[in-house]
Write a protein that holds these residues in place. Structure first.
Motif, short mmCIF file in Angstrom:
data_model
loop_
_atom_site.label_atom_id
_atom_site.label_comp_id
_atom_site.label_asym_id
_atom_site.label_seq_id
_atom_site.Cartn_x
_atom_site.Cartn_y
_atom_site.Cartn_z
N ASN A 185 -6.19 102.44 131.06
CA ASN A 185 -6.16 101.46 130.56
C ASN A 185 -6.20 99.97 131.14
O ASN A 185 -6.66 99.12 130.68
CB ASN A 185 -4.48 101.27 130.23
N TYR A 186 -6.38 100.27 132.63
CA TYR A 186 -6.64 99.28 133.48
C TYR A 186 -7.98 98.94 133.13
O TYR A 186 -8.52 97.83 132.97
CB TYR A 186 -6.41 99.55 134.81
N MET A 187 -9.00 99.87 133.02
CA MET A 187 -10.46 99.66 132.68
C MET A 187 -10.53 99.18 131.36
O MET A 187 -11.34 98.33 131.27
CB MET A 187 -11.22 100.95 132.85
N TRP A 188 -9.92 99.61 130.68
CA TRP A 188 -10.13 99.06 129.24
C TRP A 188 -9.85 97.76 129.14
O TRP A 188 -10.66 96.78 128.73
CB TRP A 188 -9.31 99.72 128.18
N TRP A 189 -8.66 97.22 129.56
CA TRP A 189 -8.12 95.88 129.36
C TRP A 189 -9.26 94.89 130.15
O TRP A 189 -9.50 93.72 129.99
CB TRP A 189 -6.67 95.75 129.98
N LEU A 190 -9.44 95.46 131.37
CA LEU A 190 -10.32 94.62 132.25
C LEU A 190 -11.64 94.24 131.56
O LEU A 190 -12.19 93.54 131.85
CB LEU A 190 -10.49 95.27 133.67
N GLY A 191 -12.35 95.60 130.99
CA GLY A 191 -13.41 95.53 130.43
C GLY A 191 -13.26 94.37 129.33
O GLY A 191 -14.22 93.52 129.03
N ILE A 192 -12.20 94.45 128.44
CA ILE A 192 -12.00 93.43 127.39
C ILE A 192 -12.17 92.05 127.87
O ILE A 192 -12.68 91.19 127.30
CB ILE A 192 -10.93 93.74 126.65
N GLY A 193 -11.35 91.93 129.13
CA GLY A 193 -11.49 90.63 129.66
C GLY A 193 -12.90 89.70 130.07
O GLY A 193 -12.98 88.86 130.22
N HIS A 194 -13.80 90.61 130.12
CA HIS A 194 -15.08 90.20 130.46
C HIS A 194 -15.70 89.55 129.64
O HIS A 194 -16.69 88.28 130.08
CB HIS A 194 -16.12 91.42 130.95
N ALA A 195 -15.30 89.59 128.44
CA ALA A 195 -16.10 88.77 127.27
C ALA A 195 -15.82 87.41 127.57
O ALA A 195 -16.74 86.45 127.23
CB ALA A 195 -15.79 89.45 126.16
N GLY A 196 -14.62 87.06 127.85
CA GLY A 196 -14.40 85.56 127.79
C GLY A 196 -15.11 84.90 128.79
O GLY A 196 -15.76 83.81 128.30
N THR A 197 -15.36 85.20 130.08
CA THR A 197 -16.20 84.64 131.17
C THR A 197 -17.54 84.82 130.42
O THR A 197 -18.44 83.83 130.63
CB THR A 197 -15.94 85.36 132.33
N PHE A 198 -18.00 85.82 129.93
CA PHE A 198 -19.31 85.91 129.41
C PHE A 198 -19.82 84.91 128.68
O PHE A 198 -20.64 84.31 128.80
CB PHE A 198 -19.53 87.39 129.08
N ILE A 199 -18.93 85.01 127.36
CA ILE A 199 -19.23 83.82 126.37
C ILE A 199 -19.22 82.52 126.77
O ILE A 199 -20.11 81.59 126.73
CB ILE A 199 -18.20 84.18 125.31
N SER A 200 -17.91 82.06 127.78
CA SER A 200 -17.89 80.83 128.13
C SER A 200 -18.88 80.47 129.09
O SER A 200 -19.55 79.40 129.27
CB SER A 200 -16.42 80.69 128.78
N ALA A 201 -18.98 81.24 130.28
CA ALA A 201 -19.64 80.86 131.32
C ALA A 201 -21.27 81.05 131.10
O ALA A 201 -22.10 80.12 131.46
CB ALA A 201 -19.08 81.54 132.65
N LEU A 202 -21.50 82.21 130.90
CA LEU A 202 -22.99 82.48 130.73
C LEU A 202 -23.65 81.71 129.68
O LEU A 202 -24.67 81.18 129.90
CB LEU A 202 -23.36 84.03 130.58
N LEU A 203 -22.90 81.70 128.57
CA LEU A 203 -23.88 80.97 127.41
C LEU A 203 -23.64 79.47 127.77
O LEU A 203 -24.54 78.70 127.30
CB LEU A 203 -22.94 81.25 126.36
N LEU A 204 -22.67 79.04 128.79
CA LEU A 204 -22.58 77.50 128.90
C LEU A 204 -23.80 77.30 129.65
O LEU A 204 -24.72 76.41 129.42
CB LEU A 204 -21.23 77.40 129.58
#
Lengths: 970, 455
Positions: B82-101
């Motif tokens: 579940n650690y891996m699962w939740w942390l994986g989910i967490g990655h999208a926020g940064t990806f969408i915000s930062a990379l797309l910025l």
């Protein structure tokens, strides 16, 4: 539990009336009273009678905690320490006493280790030939029984506790009455014993009361004495000399398996193998058996036979050796037997035929004759006077059916049952209990308030071998002296003291009773014998006798249905060890089951009836039936079921009660070991069984290697180490390592118990074992190979590999596991935070985790048993084999104090020390002359999962395949 | 910045009034009445699950990790999964915000705030696991490099030690990024708030933002700088936890494909979670104008693309196992495909690869309900994938004698369900109190879209 209004004052008054050491007794005695139970629950949460087994195991020994350790501790007043006798008790320094425990009446010579007066471990007595320093699982577990809080702690009358004085008065009255009647009406039933002191007392008793009748009963002794009597005209002790037997043929005889003679026999056979490896003859074992056993597992050839076919096979062999006519046999079997006979004849005097003590008398007697025919008597098979007490005052001790008959006829006025539990252990067909109820006065003396005690008027608490005085003979007849390691914990008396009490002696002194038996010895010789643990020169000398030619019984007409083979359990024997957590949790050698007995059946039968492991089945024979969980056992004869004793106990104690099933109903007086014509019915329910190894068949790479004999011992050029990313090892003064010889390992589990005792390894209970959380630092893996109907078995002890390039070490985020200066892979418990990365990364899965707090709630008593040199681990930390680092440290300190290097063999790990076959060798890998390096360059030396390049320091010597027999098709 | 990007269809309605954007987002907290009936059940649900979380953690701390189903071959169970699962989910926020910025994809502006807040809570949910997972959780700080009187230091070769940095670093950067990114909105909310408590609340959060040009200049530099920090973190963190498996010599874990495989999987599951939240908030707050079918369409495309990257892992991993010819590798892989835990592999393939192909159809991508269903499927599928990668190989260790199954207990499930409470409770409070869409950035996009002069 429902809350009940408590009369605290009344309960406290009751408790105050009794001294400290009796406290627990009250708990047990009064546990049935709701008020008291509630009081206990309130005052001592966790000790309440309804706690689960795991909780209890955690708290085992609570009684002593409650009792205060006033009675415990303190060295025995008159004990004589072994070899080194410090002038006073030095904290931190162990004291060793030579003594003995018994199994089935036979002494197992041991050294008892005590720390500040507390016995902590039993090891074999290295001076005694029957031990040579090793010790079996049963022997080692006796230390736990010493501390068992469920042991009987005081005499009882009608179930209520009383005093020894009260019994003394009753006994004096009884003795007076018996004197008047010349002992008429007194009957004494004895468990197996070899004590010369007891023998002396029995002789005296018989002389004083000629009309008294004496009996003996040992539930799983077999009938070796009777068979010897049939062949040689008198009961005899058989002393097989396996070290001289180049060929051993065994018929239904598990002589490498558990039992009183396991240690000596395994040791002798390992010696034979060792000599064979050096080119001195052969070491070939051929086994014919109906159910898998350690002996069968180690056989070069194992043939599965139905028990009913045993006589035919032996007859055919006898015929081939020139006695009588051969019975009709299938061609292949006949040829096999003939070739066997040819091989045996070619090795006259260098071979041995053994036969199980549970087989029919005529078969056993015939085998004696065969051995004589082959010239083996006096060479590979010695005969001596019987070790166990078989007679008293010239009159042979009668057997249990005779007692039941006497009880049924109303001849028994007073029955003394000394160290035996016939209500549980007697064959169900005898209905011992019903007969017992007819005896007006029943006295039971035993270590537990057991099934028999509950049906007797008097129960006398019997002392443990380690806290009372006694003597007993080892299998060779030599007399071992039993001296207490500690002042008695409980109000107990030894068997000799009880016999003296019965004869009217008011306060017998166990030591004086034993001393009187050996009064011919002067004081110096006596002290020396105590120090050594046995009397030299008391071993029986071999007798030269000749056996009668075989007289065959007719084979019973083949009955339809299945055969039921009954055997003692490999871990709790006849149930006497049922309350010892170590042994309950010890995986059975082949099935690796714990905490249960099962009904073993062949894969073919299981398939036919659609039975899977754990399915409950009912076995019925002639109206009697038993229900238990099935276990599909590869290698089992197709029409044979195997049932195991020792379970289904109601009054073993809280650890051992209500586990498994009791097979007694299926045992009849005439056929206590084998029934025919049984039916098997599958029931709807299922039992969850706890095994430490669910899978026994390696799919791809063999963890166990084997080589043909002519190749196995050849030199192998040292291989270039494979490249690695990791830093090279620094140079070291010493690099500890271990080599385990799989050819020698018989899977007996002595090492597992030794490790448990030495390293304070907790017992976790059936539920946790079933979940895969067994804590054994050293496990013995078992693998099958070949045909599932008749597979080959192999054992592999797996401790920590102490990898030079350990994956666990790179996984730990907090440096809790790392390399020590002498190459050990060390675990630092108080640095461990329990990420379990090390365990995940360990390819051998030897690490054990404290999923719960297994130890924290332990009371002072259980701490008293623990090895003070080994940290007790708390919840949440990882642990594993340390190569007994405390022993290494002790040796290093001693060596440094004397300014010398540690000698080879000076450090013995606990597993190595206890191993009956000396399959484990430990030492400095850097010393080319060390024993551990002796076979390192042979081809059979290998590392487990070598391909991972972890460079383990525990390595293996592979199995050695025997060359084909003469006349074998290549 | 260049002019408006010419696309076939813009993601915002051209005529959306700027004031409407503010009203739809910034006025929610002060005028929450219309959402209250829907909000309370959500919040209540979160609190109930949070209660379960507290219970599960209490039992765990009181009794020990033995309350879970872990055993000796499976020393790592649900906690690491579940650690891996939740942390994986967490990655999208940064990806969408930062990379797309950084890549100048302004359609992110409607989604980045909710993605960032989701990331924050997902990282919290993930981060709690490695601590609770410990045998002695109260000593978790020993994995931190801190000056210690014993002179001890973490063992930095261990990937478990990297977790500490991964989670902590990720948490700090995500928090900073979300907070800094929301400053202008806090100020706007402060300025629009009618009630004094709200003015104080947003005033404190806004840190005295006045909208001065110098502040904007600093802000822009800071925001982009954190974005620059955050993007490599996405790759570093998900690679770091793939190393937990990678660096073990265990068959089935020890595979060089894992770091990229895990990055793809992490981003994939994160996009799924963003899709779920976007569709849900769109409906909850009636944000059809702010989050348009075009946004959903883009999310769907990202999901499809990252799904295929993950799917590549599914193909390559078994292929390499067979290609290696290593018997144990093959055995583990065959067991993965056919053994008692084969459900985890096939469910992952079904949900992450097969069902996902529906997203090739624009109509499916633009349909909120369909996208929601597929995204929830992906979340379940990714959980199965972690199960298949983490637990299944452990049950078939090198030595057959060590093989043993694994079954999670009630408390395993309770803690997992409880983490949804840990996620949902604060997230519903965010919905109640914070501007869930970055209004100023949306306005800036609209402004540029209409070609209005920056002035």
């Amino acid at each position: 539990m429902d809350r009940l209004p408590l009369d605290y004052a009344a309960i406290r008054r009751r408790l105050e009336g009794q001294g400290g050491p009796r406290y627990w007794r009250c708990l047990e005695q009064l546990a049935d009273e709701p008020a008291f139970a509630a009081f206990v629950a309130a005052e001592f949460p966790g000790v309440a009678p309804d706690m689960d087994r795991r909780r209890f195991l955690q708290l085992m020994g609570a009684s002593l905690a409650l009792a205060g350790l006033a009675g415990c501790g303190g060295p025995p007043e008159q004990g004589v320490p072994y070899v080194v006798a410090p002038e006073r008790v030095v904290p931190g320094e162990a004291r060793w006493y030579a003594t003995a425990v018994t199994l089935g009446g036979y002494a197992q010579p041991v050294l008892g280790c005590t720390h500040v007066g507390r016995p902590t471990k039993l090891e074999g007595n290295p001076q005694h030939p029957a031990s040579q320093g090793a010790a079996t699982a049963f022997t080692q577990a006796e230390i736990l029984r010493l501390y068992d809080p469920d042991r009987s702690q005081a005499p009882r009358y009608l179930g209520r506790e009383t005093t020894w004085e009260a019994f003394g008065r009753a006994a004096a009255e009884l003795a007076a009455g018996l004197d008047a009647r010349a002992g008429q009406g007194l009957h004494v039933l004895l468990g197996a014993s070899s004590s010369p002191t007891l023998q002396r007392q029995l002789d005296a008793l018989q002389a004083r009361w000629p009309q008294a009748r004496l009996y003996r009963f040992e539930p799983w002794e077999g009938q070796a004495y009777a068979a010897a009597e049939r062949a040689f005209g008198r009961p005899l002790e058989l002393r097989p000399r396996f070290e001289r037997a180049e060929w051993v043929v065994s018929f239904e005889d598990d002589w490498l398996g558990p039992g009183p003679h396991q240690l000596a026999q395994a040791r002798a056979w390992s010696e034979r193998k060792r000599r064979a490896a050096h080119g001195e003859g052969e070491a070939r074992l051929l086994v014919l058996e109906s159910q898998p056993s350690p002996t069968g597992a180690k056989a070069a050839e194992r043939r599965r036979i139905e028990p009913a076919r045993l006589r035919v096979q032996v007859r055919a062999l006898a015929a081939a050796l020139g006695a009588g006519e051969a019975p009709p046999l299938p061609e292949a079997e006949r040829r096999w037997i003939e070739r066997l006979a040819g091989g045996l004849l070619a090795r006259r005097g260098r071979c041995l035929i053994t036969v199980g003590a549970y087989t029919p008398l005529d078969v056993q007697a015939a085998v004696h004759w065969l051995n004589q025919r082959l010239g083996n008597l006096g060479r590979t098979l010695e005969l001596s006077a019987p070790v166990l007490c078989l007679e008293a005052g010239g009159r042979p001790l009668a057997d249990l059916p005779a007692l039941v008959a006497a009880m049924g006829a109303g001849e028994v006025d007073t029955l003394l049952i000394l160290d035996s539990n016939p209500v549980y252990g007697a064959p169900g067909g005898l209905d011992f209990r019903a007969a017992l109820e007819r005896v007006p006065l029943r006295i039971h003396a035993g270590p537990y308030y057991d099934e028999t005690a509950a049906h007797c008027h008097w129960h006398l608490s019997l002392a443990h071998a380690l806290d009372g005085w006694g003597d007993a003979r080892a299998a060779d007849g030599s007399v071992c002296l039993m001296q207490p390691l500690v002042r008695p914990f409980y109000s107990c008396r030894s068997p000799t003291e009880i016999l003296a009490l019965l004869q009217g002696e008011q306060s017998p002194d166990g030591q004086a009773l034993v001393r009187r038996t050996w009064r011919a010895l002067d004081e110096a010789a006596w002290r020396e014998a105590l120090e050594r643990g046995y009397l030299e020169g008391t071993a029986f000398s071999p007798l030269a006798l000749s056996a009668a030619p075989p007289a065959w019984q007719d084979d019973a007409p083949a009955a339809a249905g299945l055969n039921v083979c009954m055997r003692p359990d490999p871990c709790v024997w006849d149930g006497r060890f049922a309350n010892l957590g170590w042994l309950q949790e010890l995986p059975k050698p082949i099935s690796k089951l714990t905490w249960d007995n099962v009904i073993g059946l062949s894969p073919a039968l299981g398939e036919r009836l659609g039975i899977a492991n754990g399915d409950r089945v009912r076995v019925s024979v002639a109206g009697a039936s038993v229900e238990g969980p099935a276990w599909v056992t590869p290698g089992q004869a197709d029409a044979t079921l195997s049932l195991f004793a020792g379970y289904g106990r109601r009054r073993a104690g809280r650890v051992g009660n209500d586990l498994g099933y009791d097979l007694a109903p299926l045992r009849s007086a005439e056929q206590p070991w084998l029934r025919t014509g049984a039916e098997l019915v599958r029931l709807e329910s299922h039992t969850r069984l706890a095994t430490t190894q669910p899978h026994h068949v390696p799919p791809a790479r063999e963890p166990i290697r084997s080589l043909p004999r002519d190749e196995a011992y050849r030199e192998r050029p040292p291989a270039e180490p494979k490249p690695t990313f990791r830093a090279p090892s620094p140079p070291r003064d010493v690099t500890w390592g271990m080599v385990i010889d799989l050819e020698q390992c018989i899977g007996c589990n002595a090492c597992v118990v030794a490790c448990q005792a030495e390293n304070n390894v907790p017992v976790v209970g059936k539920e946790q074992v079933g979940l895969g959380r067994s804590m054994h630092w050293l496990r013995v893996d078992h693998y099958y190979s070949g045909d599932p109907a008749a597979p080959r078995s192999a054992f592999q002890p797996v401790p920590c590999m102490h990898c030079e390039q350990a994956p666990c070490e790179s996984g730990c985020p907090v440096n809790a596991t790392l390399h020590g200066p002498d190459g050990l892979n060390e675990q630092i418990y108080n640095r461990c935070i329990g990420t379990r990365t090390c365990a995940s990364y360990c390819p051998y899965k030897v690490r054990r985790f404290n999923w719960f707090d297994w130890t924290g709630g332990d009371p002072p008593a259980i701490q008293a048993q623990r090895n003070p040199n080994v940290t007790v681990r708390s919840r949440g930390v990882m642990e594993k084999c340390t190569y007994c680092v405390q022993r290494i440290s002790a040796a290093r300190i001693a060596a440094r104090a004397e300014g010398r290097p540690i000698a080879d063999g000076e450090v013995q790990t606990a597993c190595q020390q206890s191993c009956p076959t000396q399959a484990i060798v430990f030492g400095d890998l850097g010393d080319p002359d060390a024993r551990v390096n002796r076979e390192r360059h042979t081809r059979r030396h290998y590392a487990l999962l070598e391909e991972l390049n972890t460079r383990p320091k525990t390595t293996y010597l592979g199995l050695v395949e025997q060359p084909p027999r003469d006349g074998d098709e290549p | 910045m260049s002019g408006p990007r010419e696309t076939a269809e813009h993601f915002l309605p051209r005529q959306l009034p700027l004031g409407e954007v503010s009203a739809q987002v910034l006025d929610i907290p002060t005028d929450f009445g219309r959402y209250r009936r829907a909000w309370w059940p959500l919040f209540g649900c979160g609190c109930l699950l949070l209660g379960l979380f507290v219970a599960a953690v209490s039992v765990l701390l009181w009794q020990g990790v033995g309350v879970w189903g872990n055993n000796m071959p499976v020393a790592w169970g649900f906690a690491i999964l579940n650690y891996m699962w939740w942390l994986g989910i967490g990655h999208a926020g940064t990806f969408i915000s930062a990379l797309l910025l950084l890549l100048d994809r302004p359609w992110r502006n409607s989604l980045n705030r909710m993605a960032e807040l989701m990331t924050l809570m997902a990282v919290v949910c993930a981060g709690i696991y490695p601590i609770l997972h410990l045998g002695r959780p109260w000593l978790f700080y020993w994995t931190a490099p801190y000056p210690d009187t014993r002179g001890l230091w973490p063992q930095l070769k261990s990937p478990t030690a990297w977790d500490f940095f991964a989670v902590l670093g990720y948490l700090v950067v995500s928090l900073l990024f979300a907070y800094v990114g929301a400053l202008p909105d806090f100020a706007a909310a402060r300025d629009r708030a009618a009630k004094r408590p709200y003015r104080i609340f947003y005033g404190l959060l806004a840190l005295g933002w006045r909208g001065a040009a110098s502040q904007w200049a600093h802000w822009r530099r800071t925001y982009r700088f954190i974005a620059l920090l955050a993007v490599p973190l996405v790759f570093a963190v998900s690679s770091s936890y793939s190393f937990l498996l990678d660096l073990a010599p265990e068959t089935g874990w020890h595979s060089t494909v894992y770091p990229p495989y895990f990055v793809a999987g992490a981003v994939f599951s994160g996009f799924a979670m963003v899709s779920v939240i976007a569709v849900a908030l769109r409906r909850f707050f009636q944000w059809q104008l702010l989050i348009t079918p075009a946004h959903l369409d883009r999310l769907g495309l990202l999901l499809l693309a990252s799904g295929w990257m993950t799917g590549y892992g599914y193909l390559v991993d078994p292929f390499i196992a067979f290609y290696s010819g290593e018997p144990h590798e093959i055995d583990v892989t065959v067991a993965r495909l056919t053994g008692p835990m084969a459900w985890s592999f096939w469910l992952a393939v079904l949900l992450n690869l097969v069902v996902l192909q529906a997203l090739w159809w624009p109509a499916v991508r633009r349909n909120g309900k369909a996208l929601l269903a597929i995204a929830v499927g992906v979340l379940v599928g990714m959980w199965c994938e972690r199960f298949m990668l983490l637990i299944q190989p452990a049950t078939r260790d090198y030595l057959a004698s060590s093989w043993r199954g694994y079954s999670p207990t009630f408390w395993d499930w309770a803690l997992f369900a409880g983490t949804f409470g840990l996620f949902l409770t604060p997230f519903s409070l965010f919905m109640r109190l914070l501007p869930m869409v970055s209004t100023f950035e949306v306005k800036a996009v609209l402004h540029r879209y209409r070609g209005e002069n920056d002035g």
